[in-house]
Design an enzyme around this catalytic site. Structure first.
Site, PDB file in Angstrom:
ATOM      1  N   HIS A   1       0.873  -1.337  -0.032  1.00 29.43           N
ATOM      2  CA  HIS A   1       0.039   0.052   0.168  1.00 29.43           C
ATOM      3  C   HIS A   1       0.739   1.251   0.025  1.00 29.43           C
ATOM      4  O   HIS A   1       0.462   2.208  -0.625  1.00 29.43           O
ATOM      5  CB  HIS A   1      -1.063  -0.023   1.199  1.00 29.43           C
TER       6      HIS A   1
ATOM      7  N   LYS B   1       6.120   5.484  -1.118  1.00 27.98           N
ATOM      8  CA  LYS B   1       6.744   6.242  -0.139  1.00 27.98           C
ATOM      9  C   LYS B   1       8.385   6.368  -0.452  1.00 27.98           C
ATOM     10  O   LYS B   1       9.086   6.850   0.035  1.00 27.98           O
ATOM     11  CB  LYS B   1       6.447   5.840   1.214  1.00 27.98           C
TER      12      LYS B   1
HETATM   13 FE   LIG Z   1      -0.451   5.408   2.984  1.00 27.06          FE
HETATM   14 FE   LIG Z   2       0.761   1.490   6.576  1.00 25.23          FE
END
Ligand SMILES: [Fe+2]
Ligand SMILES: [Fe+2]
Length: 374
Positions: free
Chosen positions: A243, A247
């Site tokens: 998910h 990042k």
């Molecule tokens: Fe997230």
């Molecule tokens: Fe997370």
């Protein structure tokens, strides 16, 4: 004993079942039941070969089960791993790679390369009359285990067809076991790759690996409680650790900033969703497609006030709605540099409020509460 046409039909049906069923436990259970009815046997048990030994895997024998209870039978079998080689009936069958028919268990000729071990009957009170033990041989001739049928009706007058059917049956099971083992190994490898890749995205955070494991387990359990089919539940389980994969592209000074983010920084932070979806674009597998949906939509809200696309309700993929609950729940109950973990009860309350305020799908939260409360 069923007639030849019935037998052929049952064999074909077993073949279909074995090639479509990928869960090894379900597969073996069905197989033993079919074997019992097909060959008119009171009981059936299955052993898998591993490092020169046969290990009990599963049985189907209502008479024995009545005597000992299912756990009792399992224990009795489990205590007896068998060496592959002459000596025991099953060990010899695996060793020779051909079926062993014993029409009178208590009167095996002395020159046979095997004997019947009476201790099982003695301790359980079961009466073994006859046995048919079939090697589970793959197409390459490798014996992956044996199938043992006990107390067959009319075993002394078994036709050639019946014998051949029994061996064909053993071969089918062998191939299915091989495939199922392979599938399970592939799945494990796939999951490991995914979680490692996901962890790489957040390497700087030592808690991340545990977070990913827990949140993927919560996602799986919630999806299951929502009544999704087993395959979809599994896809969500495997895809959810990705998910936050986006990042990986967020600069450290924002990702690791100890204090609160300002508006500009938040704007950058929110891009981890579209970056994640971009990493997973043009998926070639169902799993990657789920992962892309989850990466893109796990911060959307049911009321349309989430990000990045501000989509609402059913427009948000179901998997992403499940993952958002699991992700937030684990974040709430975990220690973070800026906060102590909330107790589960408090976290559940916050999730519940989130559903009331339009953050989460109320139906999914309901399913979540069902398992979180238990
Ligand atoms: Fe997230
Ligand atoms: Fe997370």
């Amino acid at each position: 004993m069923t007639n030849d046409a019935d037998m052929l039909e049952a064999l074909v049906n077993t073949g279909i079942l074995l090639s479509s069923e990928h869960s090894i436990d379900v597969l073996l259970e069905q197989t033993l039941k079919t074997a019992r009815s097909l060959f008119g046997a009171e009981g059936a048990s299955l052993y898998l070969a591993d490092s020169g030994m046969l290990h009990f895997r599963i049985f189907s024998n209502p008479v024995l089960e009545d005597k000992l209870g299912p756990e009792g039978v399992r224990k009795a079998y489990k205590a007896r791993p068998v060496k592959i080689g002459p000596g025991s009936i099953s060990g010899y069958t695996a060793y020779a790679g051909e079926s062993t028919i014993v029409t009178d268990a208590y009167n095996i000729p002395g020159d046979a390369p095997y004997s019947f071990n009476t201790s099982f009957d003695k301790s359980s009170g079961y009466k073994t009359v006859n046995l048919a033990t079939v090697p589970m041989k793959t197409r390459k001739g490798k014996v992956v285990g044996v199938l043992q049928l006990v107390n067959l009706q009319g075993l002394d007058s078994f036709s050639d067809t019946a014998m051949r059917a029994m061996e064909a049956f053993g071969a089918q099971v062998a191939v299915a076991v091989e495939n199922a083992t392979l599938t399970e190994e592939l799945k494990k490898a796939q999951y490991e790759t995914i979680t490692r890749l996901a962890a790489a995205a957040e390497l700087k955070d030592p808690d991340t690996g545990d977070h990913l494991r827990r949140m993927s387990e919560y996602s799986r359990d919630i999806a299951d409680a929502c009544g999704l089919d087993e395959h979809t539940v599994e896809l969500i389980y495997y895809a959810s650790p990705l998910h936050d994969v986006g990042k990986i592209a967020i600069p450290d000074d924002i990702l690791l900033k100890p204090g609160p983010l300002d508006d500009d920084e938040w704007e950058v932070m929110r891009t981890h969703t579209v970056i994640g979806a971009d990493i997973l674009r043009n998926p070639h597998s169902e799993l990657a497609a789920y992962a892309r949906d989850i990466a893109l939509c796990h911060h959307e809200r049911i009321d349309g006030k989430g990000y990045p696309s501000e989509i609402k309700g059913d427009d948000i993929p179901f998997a992403a709605r499940v993952v958002s609950v699991a992700d937030v729940f684990d974040a709430l109950t975990s220690r973070r540099p800026y906060k102590e973990p909330f107790p589960a009860a408090k976290a559940i309350e916050i999730i519940n409020e989130g559903a009331a305020k339009g953050q989460f799908d109320p139906e999914i939260v309901k399913a979540f509460l069902g398992i979180a409360g238990s």
